[in-house]
Design an enzyme around this catalytic site. Structure first.
Site, PDB file in Angstrom:
ATOM      1  N   ASP A  73       0.870  -1.168   0.000  1.00 21.48           N
ATOM      2  CA  ASP A  73       0.000   0.000   0.000  1.00 21.48           C
ATOM      3  C   ASP A  73       0.911   1.224   0.000  1.00 21.48           C
ATOM      4  OD1 ASP A  73      -2.196   1.658   0.083  1.00 21.48           O
ATOM      5  OD2 ASP A  73      -3.147   0.644   1.778  1.00 21.48           O
ATOM      6  N   TRP A  74       0.389   2.342  -0.458  1.00 22.52           N
ATOM      7  CA  TRP A  74       1.221   3.534  -0.668  1.00 22.52           C
ATOM      8  C   TRP A  74       1.832   4.011   0.657  1.00 22.52           C
ATOM      9  CZ3 TRP A  74      -0.160   1.407  -4.716  1.00 22.52           C
ATOM     10  CH2 TRP A  74       0.114   1.911  -5.983  1.00 22.52           C
TER      11      TRP A  74
END
Length: 804
Positions: free
Chosen positions: A229-230
């Site tokens: 995930d970012w």
């Protein structure tokens, strides 16, 4: 390996460079070797490709795309074929925008109704969520690009999501929180998976060898790519060792250097890196092939109509007293509620789609055949009380035969990065409803929200239609159900409790400062309510129709269950028949019933159909913590066919041979779990279940702040500047809410307040590196001038290196 020769021609530095992004949305390319970049875009229910340069994270509007109903909405259709159709159209639009990887669907469980991202998830049931997710994936990937199933795993809250440690027993992990991912991998054959931010039983998920290697790649045979995930990477080398190929977004080359040093120092075997590179190359090349075909734009109007069809089949009729719906011909209706004028049709945060077309209720009346005598706003969208608006609404309501009251939750309440504070509809909307009821009791409420709400006011409405978040064509779809042009066939994919406090996870959500303890174990949603015999407002799988269905002639075999379904009403319609299974043995604690299959069937009025729901490998299994494997208990099983989890129409029994595994539990030590009454599980009993002492649940305020401590923890930092910064953030959040700028206030909580210090480096695209973060931590820990000098020195060194 597929790309052995290509990998052999790379330098170590080139291999390392592929393991993180080129910028915020693209993977790294290597031009000399013919390796292109991939573009990754948010897209659970519509493509969100940023309309600005790809080197900026941005929260601005994306390129226009069809906004389909959210996953929480489409799950109510209980129709995997419909989900596959949505996926096909999403994939088609992704191609027109040159997107290689579509970041969705999300299959996390709805453990608790307050999770701010529930609108993006399918269900509280892993079987239903898995089947719907697999259908989306098949549709998306049929177009030649990749889906990216998220967030792997046990990401069931937004508060402190980048640092919280989810404490879950192994059986619950397998049966509840991983089953949907398992189905997505095995049946959907997803090409990529996004790891979650959180820790799981003490280890960040993207570094967990148990999760990533033992289960995902070992047991499930997954050959695809895992993407963080970012900003979700903690230790990049540990992530690679676990098999996490792509870190997003870019770190400006910082973690590439970490990888090179780890290989040269013997910490990371180069063959492990080569395997990761090989899997990533496969994703790049297989999703790039589609762009060698001629480019064709998608039909905007056609996709809009498909979105409408999906919304129509996902709308749930929850109440229809006195047959108030469908609206009788010639009835005069007053349309009241802000959401009728400006539709609430999607969530907020990373999934916001810029729609190609947007239907609003007031613009669609003419074609619906419903006679509207006027519209009044009735309430302020964001909760401010306005007696004059109520007065005007009541004056209009007095002239009408029926009131169509559009209520729900605003987009700021349900958002990526934040959990809801309660399950209530805003007070100003309830004040309006109370006033209208005194004037005209013929009220049909149309509810717009992406998650469950309390409804103590339900006795004051005769009709209740739940549109969830119906996408850009949702307003027109609702009118078609109200008018009777469409017979509603949606059924709830989650339970609606009478009150939040009845929810099994309520005492444990959102957890402590460090940990979130899943003490309710396998008793999530209807599994708890049915077992503990707790009354609910609307059960899982519930939904009304304008016709009636009769069930008969059940026949159970070793392979499945067959029965007869008859439309006994006067209108053609679709029914969702649900298969539940319950074990009669009490040797192993289990829910009273669990969903193990379903079928959605269209039947004309007066017609009967024979329906078969097959058993599969998940029908009778449970996870045995002693054998560390899936087992079957030898026992008699109740085979139940229902119109909902609480409305069982047919039942039979079947004896199933077991696998002979030893019993996994000492019944006397787990009384709460054997009774199903799990809302007051003590620490000792939970430790018996997980098989180890509970970790420390609160922050250690005596030690200095570190990389994985959050900005929130600056409240007790030694450095006065850090404490001042903390109070400044809290004040800014309070002030923005006070002046009505709730979106900006939410952004502070989402992107600053709960951010770990390492996230400052991981989320800034290389603008800040970890040595600079060291300087910030020195300042926070009371060494202000030393930290400032260190920060400035590291910034100079970084800039010098970039110029070199």
């Amino acid at each position: 390996m597929k790309y052995k020769e290509l990998i052999a021609s790379m330098t170590l530095e080139e291999k390392a460079s592929l393991m993180s992004g080129k910028d915020f949305w693209q993977s790294q390319d290597i031009e000399r070797l013919g390796i292109p970049s991939m573009f990754l875009a948010d897209g659970p229910h519509g493509i969100r490709k940023q309309a600005v340069a790809a080197d900026k994270l941005g929260l601005n509007a994306g390129v226009p795309a069809t906004c389909f109903p959210t996953a929480a909405t489409v799950a109510n259709s209980w129709n995997p074929e419909l989900g596959e159709k949505v996926g096909e159209y999403l994939g088609e639009e992704a191609i027109t925008q040159k997107v290689n990887v579509l970041l969705g669907p999300g299959v996390n469980m709805k453990r608790n109704p307050l999770c701010g991202r529930n609108f993006e998830y399918f269900s509280e049931d892993p079987y239903l969520a898995g089947k719907m997710a697999a259908s989306y994936i098949r549709g998306i990937q049929s177009q030649g690009i990749s889906a990216c199933v998220k967030h792997f795993a046990v990401n069931n809250q937004e508060q402190r999501r980048m640092s919280i440690d989810a404490i879950v027993d192994e059986r619950t992990l397998r049966e509840i929180y991983l089953t949907a991912f398992e189905i997505a991998v095995k049946e959907g054959k997803t090409k990529s998976i996004m790891s979650s931010y959180n820790k799981l039983n003490g280890t960040y998920t993207n570094e967990s060898l148990h999760l990533m290697r033992d289960i995902l790649r070992g047991e499930w045979g997954y050959q695809g790519t895992v993407i963080t995930d970012w900003g979700g990477s903690n230790d990049r080398v540990a992530g690679l060792l676990a098999g996490n190929e792509l870190e997003m977004p870019t770190t400006g080359g910082e973690t590439d250097r970490d990888i090179v040093l780890a290989v040269r120092g013997g910490e990371l075997p180069e063959e492990v890196l080569d395997e990761c590179v090989d899997r990533l190359l496969d994703l790049i090349f297989t999703t790039e092939a589609v762009y060698r075909r001629p480019h064709i734009d998608f039909n905007v109007e056609h996709h809009h109509r498909v979105s409408q069809k999906v919304a129509e089949e996902s709308i749930v009729l929850l109440k229809n007293e006195d047959g108030i719906l469908p609206l009788k011909f010639g009835k005069k209706v007053a349309v009241i509620g802000e959401f009728a004028q400006h539709a609430r049709y999607q969530g907020a945060g990373s999934s916001i789609v810029n729609p190609t077309i947007l239907d609003h209720t007031m613009d669609c009346f003419e074609e619906s055949g419903i006679i509207s005598i006027g519209y009044e706003q009735g309430f302020e969208r964001y909760g401010k009380k306005n007696p004059k608006k109520i007065e005007k609404a009541c004056a209009l309501a007095a002239k009408a035969d029926v009131i169509l009251l559009y209520i729900g939750l605003d987009e700021v309440t349900e958002a990526d990065g934040l959990d809801r504070q309660n399950m209530r509809i805003p007070d100003n909307q309830i004040d309006l409803l109370d006033a209208l009821y005194r004037v005209n009791p013929n009220i049909v409420a149309i509810l717009s929200c992406g998650s469950a709400v309390e409804m103590p006011w339900i006795g004051k409405v005769k009709g209740l239609l739940h549109g969830y978040l119906g996408g850009q064509a949702g307003a027109r779809a609702i009118l078609r159900v109200l008018s009777g042009d469409v017979n509603p066939s949606g059924k709830l994919a989650e339970t609606y409790p009478l009150r939040y406090e009845d929810t099994p996870s309520a005492p444990y959500f959102p957890g402590n400062e460090v940990t979130a303890e899943y003490r309710e174990s396998i008793y999530i949603g209807y599994r708890y309510f049915d077992t503990a015999q707790v009354d609910v407002l609307f059960p899982f799988g519930y939904g009304l129709s304008y016709t009636t269905f009769e069930y008969s002639d059940i026949r159970v075999s070793r392979d499945g269950v067959t029965f007869r379904l008859t439309n006994s009403g006067s209108t053609a319609g679709m029914e969702v028949a649900q298969l539940y299974v319950g074990c009669k043995s009490r040797e192993i604690f289990r829910p009273a019933k669990e969903l193990k299959g379903f079928a959605k069937v269209f039947i004309n009025a007066g017609e009967s159909k024979t329906v078969t729901i097959p058993f599969d490998d998940k029908t009778f299994r449970y996870f045995n913590v002693k054998t560390d494997s899936w087992e079957v208990e030898a026992a008699e099983y109740r085979i139940m066919i229902g119109a909902s989890s609480a409305d069982i129409r047919l039942e039979d029994t079947l004896f199933v041979e077991g696998t002979g595994a030893p019993l996994p539990y000492d019944k006397d030590k787990l009384p709460s779990y054997y009774s199903g009454n799990v809302r007051q599980v003590g620490a000792g009993e939970f430790e018996q279940l997980i098989g180890r002492p509970l970790p420390v649940a609160d922050w250690d305020r005596s030690r200095p702040l570190g990389y994985n401590d959050t900005i929130e923890q600056c409240q007790y930092a030694k450095g006065a500047i850090a404490r001042l910064a903390y109070h400044g953030i809290v004040f800014a959040h309070w002030f923005l809410r006070k002046i009505g700028k709730r979106s900006a206030a939410n952004l502070i909580m989402m992107s600053i307040y709960h951010l770990p210090f390492r996230g400052i480096a991981r989320m800034t695209g290389g603008a800040v590196n970890m040595p600079m973060v060291d300087g910030l931590l020195m300042m926070a820990n009371g060494r202000f001038f030393k930290g400032l000098r260190h920060f400035l020195k590291q910034r100079r060194l970084k800039r010098r290196a970039e110029r070199a």
